[in-house]
Scaffold this active site. Structure first.
Site, PDB file in Angstrom:
ATOM      1  N   LYS A 109      11.892  33.368  -6.518  1.00 57.39           N
ATOM      2  CA  LYS A 109      11.825  34.340  -7.605  1.00 57.39           C
ATOM      3  C   LYS A 109      11.944  33.649  -8.959  1.00 57.39           C
ATOM      4  O   LYS A 109      11.199  33.956  -9.901  1.00 57.39           O
ATOM      5  CB  LYS A 109      12.918  35.390  -7.441  1.00 57.39           C
ATOM      6  N   SER A 132      17.722  35.952  -7.673  1.00 58.62           N
ATOM      7  CA  SER A 132      18.736  36.348  -6.696  1.00 58.62           C
ATOM      8  C   SER A 132      18.094  37.158  -5.584  1.00 58.62           C
ATOM      9  O   SER A 132      17.080  37.842  -5.797  1.00 58.62           O
ATOM     10  CB  SER A 132      19.842  37.163  -7.375  1.00 58.62           C
ATOM     11  N   ASP A 133      18.697  37.075  -4.419  1.00 59.39           N
ATOM     12  CA  ASP A 133      18.206  37.853  -3.279  1.00 59.39           C
ATOM     13  C   ASP A 133      19.378  38.177  -2.370  1.00 59.39           C
ATOM     14  O   ASP A 133      20.363  37.428  -2.308  1.00 59.39           O
ATOM     15  CB  ASP A 133      17.138  37.085  -2.499  1.00 59.39           C
ATOM     16  N   GLN A 134      19.255  39.290  -1.662  1.00 59.83           N
ATOM     17  CA  GLN A 134      20.318  39.706  -0.751  1.00 59.83           C
ATOM     18  C   GLN A 134      19.740  40.112   0.591  1.00 59.83           C
ATOM     19  O   GLN A 134      18.654  40.696   0.667  1.00 59.83           O
ATOM     20  CB  GLN A 134      21.104  40.872  -1.345  1.00 59.83           C
ATOM     21  N   GLY A 153      22.235  35.438  -2.426  1.00 53.86           N
ATOM     22  CA  GLY A 153      21.918  34.138  -3.012  1.00 53.86           C
ATOM     23  C   GLY A 153      21.655  34.258  -4.496  1.00 53.86           C
ATOM     24  O   GLY A 153      21.250  35.313  -4.982  1.00 53.86           O
TER      25      GLY A 153
END
Length: 211
Positions: A67, A83-85, A120
């Site tokens: 991203k 960010s990622d979840q 993250g």
């Protein structure tokens, strides 16, 4: 548990570069606003599907970096935050439910069980091409909520765009017995403790002088 490198004391504080959030998530935007720093938002528009054999930790790290990199070329002298979840249950990565019935079904299955939320974050300095990353793990312990309670929760909180079908910043805690976390902001979508460390490592201190 948050895994994050410590700031390098050799990196001096400097005036903040442009700060860019590589996300269209309103939850992450609201969290980043807490830092009190001006920032731009740029949607990365990437494929977020897991790769074959990819672990949840590998997934959130890869997508956080992807991203940030997806928008970096448009911001040549900036700090880009990606960010990622992912929510994991019984060894499976859960997606966003998307519909009321899917959210109810997910939450029903969580009764008396645990769900891990991995979040993250990547901080990409486009001026130096350096990227720093961290991962936070939050463990949610669900109570045995009734079908009626779950449906009322979904109707009121509308967590259809949330990993695991729960909004921690909303009424989601009412479905839980407890949470194991080092960073309450991580489960909402952006681990601010880790982000603060990563920004300071790049010489950008949200609590430093420079207004």
């Amino acid at each position: 548990m948050t895994e994050v490198p410590r700031a390098d004391p050799a990196v001096p504080e400097r005036a903040p570069a442009a700060l860019v959030l590589a996300s269209s998530s309103r939850y992450r935007q609201a969290l980043l606003e807490r830092l009190g720093m001006p920032f731009d938002v740029d949607s990365p528009n990437i494929d977020e599907a897991p790769l074959p054999g990819e672990t949840p930790r590998e997934l959130v790290l890869r997508l956080s970096i992807a991203k940030a990199r997806a928008v970096a070329s448009r911001w040549p002298d900036a700090i880009v935050v990606g960010s990622d979840q992912a929510a994991t249950f019984d060894g499976r990565i859960l997606g966003k439910p998307g519909t009321v019935d899917a959210a109810v079904g997910q939450l029903r299955a969580f009764s008396h069980r645990r769900v891990d939320f991995l979040t993250g974050v990547a901080v990409f300095n486009t001026a130096t091409d350096r990227i720093r990353t961290a991962v936070d793990t939050t463990v949610a312990h669900f109570r045995a909520a009734s079908e009626a309670e779950i449906r009322r929760y979904v109707e009121r909180d509308r967590p259809l765009d949330c990993a695991g079908g729960i909004r921690f910043e909303g009424l989601g805690p009412l479905l839980l017995d407890g949470v194991d976390t080092a960073d309450p902001s991580a489960a909402i979508g952006l681990p601010l403790i880790a982000l603060g460390e990563l920004l300071r490592a790049e010489g950008v201190n949200p609590l430093g002088p420079g207004d």
